[in-house]
Design a protein around this motif. Structure first.
Motif, PDB file in Angstrom:
ATOM      1  N   ASP A  82       0.833  -1.210   0.000  1.00 26.93           N
ATOM      2  CA  ASP A  82       0.000   0.000   0.000  1.00 26.93           C
ATOM      3  C   ASP A  82       0.866   1.259   0.000  1.00 26.93           C
ATOM      4  O   ASP A  82       2.093   1.201   0.057  1.00 26.93           O
ATOM      5  CB  ASP A  82      -1.019  -0.028   1.140  1.00 26.93           C
ATOM      6  CG  ASP A  82      -0.423   0.150   2.522  1.00 26.93           C
ATOM      7  OD1 ASP A  82       0.755   0.538   2.650  1.00 26.93           O
ATOM      8  OD2 ASP A  82      -1.154  -0.093   3.508  1.00 26.93           O
ATOM      9  N   THR A  83       0.233   2.409  -0.044  1.00 31.56           N
ATOM     10  CA  THR A  83       0.945   3.686  -0.146  1.00 31.56           C
ATOM     11  C   THR A  83       1.758   4.005   1.112  1.00 31.56           C
ATOM     12  O   THR A  83       2.657   4.830   1.060  1.00 31.56           O
ATOM     13  CB  THR A  83      -0.040   4.842  -0.418  1.00 31.56           C
ATOM     14  OG1 THR A  83      -1.038   4.853   0.602  1.00 31.56           O
ATOM     15  CG2 THR A  83      -0.687   4.684  -1.778  1.00 31.56           C
ATOM     16  N   ASN A  84       1.459   3.354   2.222  1.00 30.08           N
ATOM     17  CA  ASN A  84       2.223   3.559   3.461  1.00 30.08           C
ATOM     18  C   ASN A  84       3.376   2.566   3.603  1.00 30.08           C
ATOM     19  O   ASN A  84       4.073   2.575   4.608  1.00 30.08           O
ATOM     20  CB  ASN A  84       1.301   3.450   4.681  1.00 30.08           C
ATOM     21  CG  ASN A  84       0.275   4.564   4.699  1.00 30.08           C
ATOM     22  OD1 ASN A  84       0.585   5.712   4.407  1.00 30.08           O
ATOM     23  ND2 ASN A  84      -0.961   4.212   5.018  1.00 30.08           N
ATOM     24  N   LYS A  92      -3.213 -10.779   3.624  1.00 33.37           N
ATOM     25  CA  LYS A  92      -2.813 -10.783   5.035  1.00 33.37           C
ATOM     26  C   LYS A  92      -1.611  -9.863   5.207  1.00 33.37           C
ATOM     27  O   LYS A  92      -0.581 -10.029   4.547  1.00 33.37           O
ATOM     28  CB  LYS A  92      -2.451 -12.203   5.478  1.00 33.37           C
ATOM     29  CG  LYS A  92      -2.087 -12.287   6.928  1.00 33.37           C
ATOM     30  CD  LYS A  92      -1.742 -13.704   7.336  1.00 33.37           C
ATOM     31  CE  LYS A  92      -1.315 -13.701   8.798  1.00 33.37           C
ATOM     32  NZ  LYS A  92      -0.698 -14.949   9.191  1.00 33.37           N
ATOM     33  N   LYS A  93      -1.760  -8.885   6.119  1.00 33.89           N
ATOM     34  CA  LYS A  93      -0.689  -7.920   6.365  1.00 33.89           C
ATOM     35  C   LYS A  93       0.487  -8.613   7.053  1.00 33.89           C
ATOM     36  O   LYS A  93       0.311  -9.324   8.052  1.00 33.89           O
ATOM     37  CB  LYS A  93      -1.219  -6.784   7.244  1.00 33.89           C
ATOM     38  CG  LYS A  93      -0.216  -5.709   7.543  1.00 33.89           C
ATOM     39  CD  LYS A  93      -0.878  -4.625   8.396  1.00 33.89           C
ATOM     40  CE  LYS A  93       0.113  -3.664   8.941  1.00 33.89           C
ATOM     41  NZ  LYS A  93      -0.510  -2.698   9.858  1.00 33.89           N
ATOM     42  N   LEU A  94       1.700  -8.381   6.519  1.00 29.35           N
ATOM     43  CA  LEU A  94       2.892  -8.962   7.134  1.00 29.35           C
ATOM     44  C   LEU A  94       3.331  -8.146   8.337  1.00 29.35           C
ATOM     45  O   LEU A  94       3.309  -6.914   8.305  1.00 29.35           O
ATOM     46  CB  LEU A  94       4.052  -8.997   6.133  1.00 29.35           C
ATOM     47  CG  LEU A  94       3.941  -9.925   4.948  1.00 29.35           C
ATOM     48  CD1 LEU A  94       5.247  -9.913   4.151  1.00 29.35           C
ATOM     49  CD2 LEU A  94       3.623 -11.342   5.376  1.00 29.35           C
ATOM     50  N   ARG A 102       9.581   2.183   6.324  1.00 26.44           N
ATOM     51  CA  ARG A 102       8.775   1.621   5.238  1.00 26.44           C
ATOM     52  C   ARG A 102       8.831   2.488   3.976  1.00 26.44           C
ATOM     53  O   ARG A 102       8.103   2.246   3.030  1.00 26.44           O
ATOM     54  CB  ARG A 102       7.319   1.492   5.691  1.00 26.44           C
ATOM     55  CG  ARG A 102       7.147   0.492   6.798  1.00 26.44           C
ATOM     56  CD  ARG A 102       5.685   0.262   7.117  1.00 26.44           C
ATOM     57  NE  ARG A 102       5.562  -0.631   8.249  1.00 26.44           N
ATOM     58  CZ  ARG A 102       5.728  -1.949   8.182  1.00 26.44           C
ATOM     59  NH1 ARG A 102       6.000  -2.518   7.051  1.00 26.44           N
ATOM     60  NH2 ARG A 102       5.615  -2.677   9.265  1.00 26.44           N
ATOM     61  N   LYS A 103       9.698   3.483   3.963  1.00 23.31           N
ATOM     62  CA  LYS A 103       9.791   4.366   2.790  1.00 23.31           C
ATOM     63  C   LYS A 103      10.131   3.550   1.553  1.00 23.31           C
ATOM     64  O   LYS A 103      10.995   2.684   1.574  1.00 23.31           O
ATOM     65  CB  LYS A 103      10.848   5.447   3.004  1.00 23.31           C
ATOM     66  CG  LYS A 103      10.427   6.487   4.002  1.00 23.31           C
ATOM     67  CD  LYS A 103      11.433   7.607   4.074  1.00 23.31           C
ATOM     68  CE  LYS A 103      10.951   8.644   5.079  1.00 23.31           C
ATOM     69  NZ  LYS A 103      11.902   9.730   5.229  1.00 23.31           N
ATOM     70  N   ASP A 104       9.444   3.858   0.466  1.00 25.71           N
ATOM     71  CA  ASP A 104       9.587   3.103  -0.779  1.00 25.71           C
ATOM     72  C   ASP A 104      10.789   3.583  -1.587  1.00 25.71           C
ATOM     73  O   ASP A 104      11.214   4.731  -1.485  1.00 25.71           O
ATOM     74  CB  ASP A 104       8.305   3.253  -1.600  1.00 25.71           C
ATOM     75  CG  ASP A 104       8.109   2.111  -2.577  1.00 25.71           C
ATOM     76  OD1 ASP A 104       8.968   1.217  -2.644  1.00 25.71           O
ATOM     77  OD2 ASP A 104       7.077   2.123  -3.273  1.00 25.71           O
ATOM     78  N   ASN A 105      11.304   2.702  -2.415  1.00 22.77           N
ATOM     79  CA  ASN A 105      12.373   3.040  -3.342  1.00 22.77           C
ATOM     80  C   ASN A 105      11.753   3.775  -4.529  1.00 22.77           C
ATOM     81  O   ASN A 105      10.813   3.269  -5.149  1.00 22.77           O
ATOM     82  CB  ASN A 105      13.076   1.764  -3.801  1.00 22.77           C
ATOM     83  CG  ASN A 105      14.308   2.035  -4.624  1.00 22.77           C
ATOM     84  OD1 ASN A 105      14.343   2.945  -5.441  1.00 22.77           O
ATOM     85  ND2 ASN A 105      15.327   1.228  -4.414  1.00 22.77           N
ATOM     86  N   PRO A 106      12.269   4.939  -4.886  1.00 24.77           N
ATOM     87  CA  PRO A 106      11.691   5.684  -6.015  1.00 24.77           C
ATOM     88  C   PRO A 106      11.854   4.968  -7.356  1.00 24.77           C
ATOM     89  O   PRO A 106      11.186   5.323  -8.323  1.00 24.77           O
ATOM     90  CB  PRO A 106      12.451   7.018  -5.995  1.00 24.77           C
ATOM     91  CG  PRO A 106      13.658   6.783  -5.173  1.00 24.77           C
ATOM     92  CD  PRO A 106      13.369   5.653  -4.240  1.00 24.77           C
ATOM     93  N   LEU A 107      12.712   3.966  -7.429  1.00 23.87           N
ATOM     94  CA  LEU A 107      12.913   3.210  -8.668  1.00 23.87           C
ATOM     95  C   LEU A 107      11.879   2.114  -8.876  1.00 23.87           C
ATOM     96  O   LEU A 107      11.867   1.460  -9.904  1.00 23.87           O
ATOM     97  CB  LEU A 107      14.320   2.593  -8.692  1.00 23.87           C
ATOM     98  CG  LEU A 107      15.484   3.570  -8.612  1.00 23.87           C
ATOM     99  CD1 LEU A 107      16.804   2.820  -8.531  1.00 23.87           C
ATOM    100  CD2 LEU A 107      15.466   4.534  -9.784  1.00 23.87           C
ATOM    101  N   GLU A 110       7.173  -1.908 -10.480  1.00 24.90           N
ATOM    102  CA  GLU A 110       6.212  -3.013 -10.561  1.00 24.90           C
ATOM    103  C   GLU A 110       4.840  -2.512 -10.126  1.00 24.90           C
ATOM    104  O   GLU A 110       4.730  -1.644  -9.269  1.00 24.90           O
ATOM    105  CB  GLU A 110       6.662  -4.175  -9.680  1.00 24.90           C
ATOM    106  CG  GLU A 110       5.911  -5.456  -9.919  1.00 24.90           C
ATOM    107  CD  GLU A 110       5.964  -5.918 -11.371  1.00 24.90           C
ATOM    108  OE1 GLU A 110       4.930  -5.772 -12.068  1.00 24.90           O
ATOM    109  OE2 GLU A 110       7.023  -6.399 -11.799  1.00 24.90           O
ATOM    110  N   VAL A 111       3.806  -3.050 -10.752  1.00 26.82           N
ATOM    111  CA  VAL A 111       2.433  -2.651 -10.445  1.00 26.82           C
ATOM    112  C   VAL A 111       1.828  -3.672  -9.479  1.00 26.82           C
ATOM    113  O   VAL A 111       1.983  -4.876  -9.652  1.00 26.82           O
ATOM    114  CB  VAL A 111       1.592  -2.579 -11.750  1.00 26.82           C
ATOM    115  CG1 VAL A 111       0.151  -2.217 -11.450  1.00 26.82           C
ATOM    116  CG2 VAL A 111       2.219  -1.578 -12.714  1.00 26.82           C
TER     117      VAL A 111
END
Length: 164
Positions: A82-84, A92-94, A102-107, A110-111
């Motif tokens: 998710d966006t967070n 099921k949430k891990l 939890r910051k995402d990689n800008p690279l 994948e969808v």
């Protein structure tokens, strides 16, 4: 007597090291993709196996390099992020207590949601911001044939010795 104990101890250490290097080779971790679990220049022992489960740390070859990542999902599982930055496998949430962020990689390209192809595993680095992993199409899911084995312990530095 003291020399005899020292000699026996040395023999035992040599036998243990022989067994470890024969059945569980030791590799050097390069980079911080698995931080804080594993850091740059840590040494890990890898058990050669094709048997692993969600949450295991695995080592695999990619572009003539050895990479270590965490297994998040297995063949035919549905993965959603998710966006967070929370990861869901088959809805099921891990619980990911090992993450510092939890910051995402800008690279990431994948969808999601994403279905893991048969014979492959979906992996993520613990340092989500910097890790190149299955979220990037260049690496994608890891074919089980690429997997060398499972990380079973960190052996160096001694102060951070861990068994996984």
């Amino acid at each position: 007597m003291k020399k005899k104990i020292t000699f026996i101890s040395l023999i035992i250490i040599c036998i243990i090291m022989f067994l470890i290097t024969t059945f569980c080779p030791i590799y050097k971790v390069e980079g911080n993709s698995m931080s804080p679990t594993l850091k740059n220049n840590d040494y890990v022992c890898i058990k050669k196996t094709k048997s692993f489960k969600q949450g295991d740390l695995i080592a695999f070859e990619y572009n003539n390099k050895l990479l270590v990542r965490r297994v998040i999902a297995l063949s035919n599982d549905e993965v959603n992020i998710d966006t967070n930055g929370y990861v869901f496998v088959n809805d099921k949430k891990l619980e990911e207590d090992y993450l510092s962020s939890r910051k995402d990689n800008p690279l990431r390209d994948e969808v999601f949601p994403y279905i893991v192809p048969n014979g492959k595993v979906f992996v993520l680095g613990d340092n989500r911001r910097q890790s190149i992993d299955s979220r990037m199409r260049d690496l994608g899911c890891i074919d089980q044939k690429q997997i060398i084995g499972k990380v079973v312990m960190r052996v160096y530095p001694i102060t951070r010795f861990s068994i996984y």
